[in-house]
Structure formats: C-alpha cells, structure tokens
Design a protein around this motif. Sequence first.
Motif, short mmCIF file in Angstrom:
data_model
loop_
_atom_site.label_atom_id
_atom_site.label_comp_id
_atom_site.label_asym_id
_atom_site.label_seq_id
_atom_site.Cartn_x
_atom_site.Cartn_y
_atom_site.Cartn_z
N GLN A 176 -8.66 5.12 4.09
CA GLN A 176 -9.59 4.75 3.01
C GLN A 176 -9.86 5.92 2.08
N ALA A 177 -9.83 7.13 2.63
CA ALA A 177 -10.05 8.31 1.79
C ALA A 177 -8.97 8.42 0.72
N LEU A 178 -7.75 7.99 1.05
CA LEU A 178 -6.68 7.99 0.04
C LEU A 178 -6.92 6.91 -1.00
N ASP A 179 -7.34 5.75 -0.55
CA ASP A 179 -7.56 4.63 -1.47
C ASP A 179 -8.73 4.90 -2.42
N GLU A 180 -9.71 5.66 -1.94
CA GLU A 180 -10.96 5.81 -2.67
C GLU A 180 -11.11 7.15 -3.37
N MET A 181 -10.00 7.89 -3.54
CA MET A 181 -10.09 9.13 -4.30
C MET A 181 -10.57 8.85 -5.72
N ASP A 182 -11.49 9.65 -6.17
CA ASP A 182 -12.05 9.47 -7.51
C ASP A 182 -10.95 9.61 -8.56
N ASP A 183 -11.03 8.76 -9.58
CA ASP A 183 -10.03 8.81 -10.66
C ASP A 183 -10.04 10.14 -11.39
N GLU A 184 -11.14 10.88 -11.27
CA GLU A 184 -11.24 12.17 -11.96
C GLU A 184 -10.51 13.29 -11.22
N VAL A 185 -10.04 13.02 -9.98
CA VAL A 185 -9.27 14.03 -9.26
C VAL A 185 -7.95 14.23 -9.99
N PRO A 186 -7.61 15.46 -10.39
CA PRO A 186 -6.37 15.71 -11.14
C PRO A 186 -5.13 15.24 -10.38
N ALA A 187 -4.09 14.89 -11.11
CA ALA A 187 -2.87 14.37 -10.49
C ALA A 187 -2.30 15.35 -9.47
N GLY A 188 -2.30 16.64 -9.81
CA GLY A 188 -1.76 17.63 -8.89
C GLY A 188 -2.54 17.69 -7.58
N ALA A 189 -3.84 17.53 -7.68
CA ALA A 189 -4.68 17.53 -6.47
C ALA A 189 -4.48 16.26 -5.66
N ARG A 190 -4.24 15.14 -6.35
CA ARG A 190 -3.95 13.89 -5.66
C ARG A 190 -2.65 14.01 -4.86
N LEU A 191 -1.66 14.68 -5.48
CA LEU A 191 -0.39 14.88 -4.79
C LEU A 191 -0.60 15.69 -3.53
N GLU A 192 -1.31 16.81 -3.64
CA GLU A 192 -1.53 17.67 -2.48
C GLU A 192 -2.31 16.91 -1.39
N THR A 193 -3.25 16.07 -1.79
CA THR A 193 -4.04 15.29 -0.83
C THR A 193 -3.16 14.30 -0.09
N LEU A 194 -2.34 13.57 -0.84
CA LEU A 194 -1.46 12.57 -0.23
C LEU A 194 -0.48 13.22 0.76
N LEU A 195 0.09 14.34 0.38
CA LEU A 195 1.05 15.00 1.26
C LEU A 195 0.37 15.64 2.47
N TYR A 196 -0.84 16.14 2.27
CA TYR A 196 -1.59 16.73 3.38
C TYR A 196 -1.93 15.66 4.43
N ARG B 95 0.84 -1.21 0.00
CA ARG B 95 0.00 0.00 0.00
C ARG B 95 0.87 1.25 0.00
N LEU B 96 1.91 1.24 0.81
CA LEU B 96 2.84 2.37 0.84
C LEU B 96 3.54 2.55 -0.50
N ASP B 97 3.97 1.45 -1.10
CA ASP B 97 4.63 1.53 -2.41
C ASP B 97 3.71 2.17 -3.44
N ARG B 98 2.43 1.82 -3.40
CA ARG B 98 1.47 2.37 -4.36
C ARG B 98 1.31 3.87 -4.16
N TRP B 99 1.16 4.30 -2.90
CA TRP B 99 0.99 5.72 -2.63
C TRP B 99 2.25 6.50 -2.99
N ARG B 100 3.42 5.96 -2.67
CA ARG B 100 4.67 6.66 -2.97
C ARG B 100 4.90 6.76 -4.47
N ALA B 101 4.52 5.71 -5.20
CA ALA B 101 4.63 5.77 -6.66
C ALA B 101 3.68 6.83 -7.22
N GLU B 102 2.52 6.94 -6.59
CA GLU B 102 1.55 7.95 -7.03
C GLU B 102 2.09 9.35 -6.76
#
Length: 247
Positions: free
Chosen positions: A211-231, A169-176
């Motif tokens: 779970q909120a990280l796992d279930e982010m909608d695919d339509e969330v832009p990559a830049g927003a996904r980055l900010e979410t993961l780091l937040y 799971r960590l590897d997946r998030w870090r790759a993202e």
Amino acid sequence: MPMLTVVDDRTGVAVTVGERPSRLVRLAVLLPPDDHEISGQALRVLLIADLARRVLEGLHGSQVRTTVVGSAVALEQAAERLRALWIVPPDEVRSGLDDPAGHPELVVTAAGERGGEIPGELPVLLAGPITGHDADDTDPTAVRLAMLNVPRTEPATLDGEQLTAAARRLDRWRAEVAAAARQPSAPIPAAVMTRIRAACDDDLDATGLLQALDEMDDEVPAGARLETLLYVDRIVALDLARGLTAG
C-alpha cells in the motif's frame, strides 16, 4: 535501532527476531506433512519464510540460515517453479526439527499443521489456507503478489480475478519504473522510508508495504519514486526492475 517484531500466532505475544549477538538467525520452515509435491499451501508457507528472510537480511543485515522440514524430493522437483516465484532456496532440508540443525529463532508453518512438532517456546508464524491455482500462462510474480496481498493468517484465493488484478498492479509499477528511470535520481523521502520500515518490522506487514507504493504522494519526484520502488522490490521480490528493460 528498530528490529523485526512478529506476533507469535500461537500465543498472540509479540517477539523480537534477530537480537542474538551473532547476527545469525535460524529460520525453520515446516511444510505440510503429506506434501509429496509442493502444493499451493506449501508455496504460501515458503513465501512467508522468504519474506522474513529478505527483511532480516535486506533491512537489518542479519545472516539467515533457513532449514526446511519436508520432502527434499518435492523441493527438487519444484525448484524451477520456486525460482520463478523468486523464493530463495533453503540452506538445508531435514526430516524433522529434532535434527541437530541448531535452535531456530522463528518457525513458519501452515495453520493446523505440525503444531505438535514445534516446541512451545518457539515463536510461530502460521500461513492461512489457500484455494485456487495459478494458470500455466500466469506471470509467477503476479502469483507472488496475489499471495503477499493477503494477511498471512487469512484465507487466500488465487482465482482469475485476483491474479488479473495483481498482474495489472505489476504492470503499473513497472511502467512507473520505466518512466522514472529517465529522470534524475533522488533519495527516498524520509516519511516514505519510515513507512516502509515500519510495515516490514511490524509483523511482516506485506499488505501495508504494498500500500505504501500505491499511496506515494504525487509530489514525490520521479527519481525518488524510482528509488522507492526498487528499494521495496528488494524485499517483496516482484521483479519491478523488469520495467527498466521494457521502458
């Protein structure tokens, strides 16, 4: 303004933490009484307290003073391990709650341990039992994730299957994180931020937060996904930014 609300595991009553005007929250952490070394149970207690501290400081701007009731020698001997688990060191270590450390607003301890030492009016978070152990070659953040992924009062098992799943799971998030860092930054969507804050403030729901990280909608832009993961990483402390150097 939303605030952290926890359920007192002794009474079942919901309690708001951090309402005092001074913004100083005193947090007491009672380690198992016979822990002359930091056991897995003690680690789980310290981790729950660390999560509470990060939510109060990171989301609500509170100043948190953490007092550990336990062995100062055991904590000193485990200092390197605690740093590897990203557990913030306590502000002080004392021998008992009767010491003049101020009146704690929240107490964290292990289920079935030291209950008689805690005054009845203090809200208590209880850490459930933990079995298994982390191997020497296991990423400590995978151990942290495996513990966070179990509701705090439920039994937790640190076996090979759980630790391997956490590492993947960590590897997946870090790759993202690594992939998203190459894209333009974008703000965290309002709906995602609402879900994050609700999970944090609703009895420190770490599993819901993850779970909120796992279930982010695919339509969330990559830049927003980055900010979410780091937040979120500011709260769960899983070193997701490691993906920035690996990408």
